[in-house]
Design a protein around this motif. Structure first.
Motif, PDB file in Angstrom:
ATOM      1  N   LEU A   1      29.467  36.744  45.262  1.00  0.00           N
ATOM      2  CA  LEU A   1      30.254  36.839  44.028  1.00  0.00           C
ATOM      3  C   LEU A   1      31.752  36.768  44.317  1.00  0.00           C
ATOM      4  O   LEU A   1      32.552  37.566  43.818  1.00  0.00           O
ATOM      5  CB  LEU A   1      29.916  38.128  43.261  1.00  0.00           C
ATOM      6  N   SER A   2      32.166  35.803  45.126  1.00  0.00           N
ATOM      7  CA  SER A   2      33.562  35.733  45.554  1.00  0.00           C
ATOM      8  C   SER A   2      34.523  35.459  44.404  1.00  0.00           C
ATOM      9  O   SER A   2      35.713  35.740  44.499  1.00  0.00           O
ATOM     10  CB  SER A   2      33.723  34.649  46.626  1.00  0.00           C
ATOM     11  N   LYS A   3      34.012  34.899  43.279  1.00  0.00           N
ATOM     12  CA  LYS A   3      34.891  34.578  42.159  1.00  0.00           C
ATOM     13  C   LYS A   3      35.251  35.803  41.319  1.00  0.00           C
ATOM     14  O   LYS A   3      36.142  35.748  40.477  1.00  0.00           O
ATOM     15  CB  LYS A   3      34.218  33.545  41.245  1.00  0.00           C
ATOM     16  N   THR A   4      34.566  36.923  41.550  1.00  0.00           N
ATOM     17  CA  THR A   4      34.784  38.090  40.682  1.00  0.00           C
ATOM     18  C   THR A   4      36.191  38.662  40.820  1.00  0.00           C
ATOM     19  O   THR A   4      36.662  39.351  39.916  1.00  0.00           O
ATOM     20  CB  THR A   4      33.763  39.196  41.007  1.00  0.00           C
TER      21      THR A   4
ATOM     22  N   ARG B   1      38.874  37.179  40.552  1.00  0.00           N
ATOM     23  CA  ARG B   1      39.854  36.439  39.753  1.00  0.00           C
ATOM     24  C   ARG B   1      40.342  37.210  38.537  1.00  0.00           C
ATOM     25  O   ARG B   1      41.408  36.916  37.991  1.00  0.00           O
ATOM     26  CB  ARG B   1      39.262  35.091  39.321  1.00  0.00           C
TER      27      ARG B   1
ATOM     28  N   LYS C   1      41.575  40.383  30.195  1.00  0.00           N
ATOM     29  CA  LYS C   1      41.535  40.993  31.532  1.00  0.00           C
ATOM     30  C   LYS C   1      41.928  42.466  31.465  1.00  0.00           C
ATOM     31  O   LYS C   1      41.367  43.311  32.176  1.00  0.00           O
ATOM     32  CB  LYS C   1      42.462  40.240  32.479  1.00  0.00           C
TER      33      LYS C   1
ATOM     34  N   GLN D   1      33.676  40.554  51.740  1.00  0.00           N
ATOM     35  CA  GLN D   1      33.036  40.054  50.526  1.00  0.00           C
ATOM     36  C   GLN D   1      31.859  39.178  50.933  1.00  0.00           C
ATOM     37  O   GLN D   1      32.012  38.151  51.588  1.00  0.00           O
ATOM     38  CB  GLN D   1      34.006  39.257  49.660  1.00  0.00           C
TER      39      GLN D   1
END
Length: 420
Positions: free
Chosen positions: A398-401, A403, A413, A395
């Protein structure tokens, strides 16, 4: 082993072969009277061509390969890393004792592995020369050569190799596979079988006879991809047999010998001609019983059964008696017939209007299917066979994507996942 060192080793191997060509020819002459011409073309030149191909391409093949990443993993990069499997065992046969020991060694080294070679005990002179070559070219922690017979092979199979490469008969291949299975060791099996030659009513019969004769004369028929038996349209059978016999009469070349008297006697028994067989270079057996030994066993000698057919559907029933051949040869000028045969048969490889030559193209994979072999090599296909293809994903942004796939699993979701 870094890439430049791998390539240096291949260059040293090539230099040794070029320096010792006379010794290679001498060893094969002593082992089974193999002619200098055949040794040059089918043992030395084949190996040198493969080496040059690997020296040119190994650096590019060994680079990590970038591959696409799906939209759902946006922000990641994906690559395939080609890594050595580790310690490789190569068990080579007697029929092409130099080529079939060294040709697998080339991709094994190019992929970065260490190698143990176990050459055949039936070709003592060539095996000793390979042992000498290994000692002069490589360090002991890179390549070693183990000499010996069946007991040595059994001993080596008790060790924890990372890959085993075997060339030989199907019965022994089953033993190798069983030994590897106990330790979950991956393996490549280059085996054999009864490779059929199909000659239809549209074929150039003189051309077909000449090429089939060469396929049987080469190495005295002791070739895993030699044309084993011939299925020919009834209208062309007599013409083919006559053309084949004329080639036998006109040929003054001394054939390669048999590896030993036991193998010669086995082939002589299959041919049904006893001692008279010793004088022939190549021989046809007209219309044998489909239940006879010669139609059940891989011949591995200069004898070819000839069976007539009237319709293509007949040949598929005959081929079904010996399924999964290593090679299939088709002589035809009818694209309809060629396509019908390709669609309704299986084989390791195919040559159309020729025999054997498919293995000389290092851009094509060489190998069998089921009882004729597992796995392929030659050229890039060999590099891949001896490499572990390691998947690497990273990765980058955009590491939060990620979640949105973590709990709690909300309705939002769920709807988002359905859209993605």
């Amino acid at each position: 082993m870094n890439i430049s060192h791998r390539i240096d080793n291949l260059k040293k191997l090539l230099a040794w072969i070029e320096k010792n060509e006379k010794e290679i020819k001498k060893a094969l002459l002593l082992d089974f009277q193999k002619s200098e011409f055949e040794t040059q073309t089918s043992e030395i030149s084949v190996v040198k061509t493969e080496l040059k191909h690997f020296i040119k391409n190994t650096k590019a093949w060994a680079k990590p390969e970038r591959v696409p990443t799906p939209p759902a993993l946006f922000g990641h990069t994906s690559t395939i890393h080609y890594e050595p499997k580790g310690a490789v065992l190569i068990i080579s046969p007697w029929n092409y004792p130099f080529q079939l020991a060294i040709n697998p060694l080339i991709p094994a080294l190019a992929a970065g592995n260490t190698v143990v070679i176990k050459p055949s005990e039936l070709t003592e002179n060539t095996s000793r020369l390979i042992h000498q070559m290994v000692n002069e070219v490589f360090s002991p922690d890179e390549v070693i050569c183990e000499l010996g017979g069946k007991e040595k092979t059994e001993e080596l199979l008790t060790y924890d190799f990372d890959h085993v490469f075997f060339t030989g008969s199907t019965p022994v291949g089953r033993i190798i596979a069983e030994a590897c299975a106990k330790k979950l060791i991956p393996y490549t099996l280059e085996l054999g079988g009864k490779s059929p030659t199909i000659i239809d009513e549209t074929a150039d019969i003189e051309d077909a006879a000449e090429k089939v004769y060469w396929g049987k004369f080469l190495n005295r028929g002791q070739t895993c991809v030699a044309p084993d038996y011939i299925l020919i349209h009834r209208s062309k059978k007599d013409q083919f047999i006559e053309a084949f016999k004329n080639l036998e009469k006109a040929n003054a070349e001394t054939p390669t010998g048999f590896v030993n008297s036991s193998h010669q006697n086995r082939v002589a028994k299959l041919s049904g001609n006893g001692d008279n067989y010793r004088e022939t270079r190549c021989e046809l057996i007209d219309s044998p019983d489909l239940n006879s030994d010669i139609m059940k066993q891989e011949i591995f000698g200069p004898v070819a059964p000839v069976i007539a057919f009237d319709h293509l559907d007949e040949i598929y029933k005959i081929m079904a008696l010996n399924p999964y051949p290593l090679a299939l040869y088709i002589f035809s000028n009818s694209q309809k017939n060629i396509q019908d045969i390709l669609n309704k048969t299986q084989s390791g490889g195919v040559a159309i209007n020729n025999v054997i030559v498919h293995l000389a193209n290092h851009n094509l994979p060489f190998g069998g299917i089921r009882t004729s072999g597992i796995g392929t090599y030659h050229g890039h296909h060999g590099f891949l066979e001896f490499s572990h293809k390691r998947a690497v994903i990273e990765q980058k942004f955009l590491s939060k994507t990620m979640r949105f796939v973590f709990p709690p699993y909300t309705d939002f979701k769920k709807k988002l996942m359905e859209k993605i």
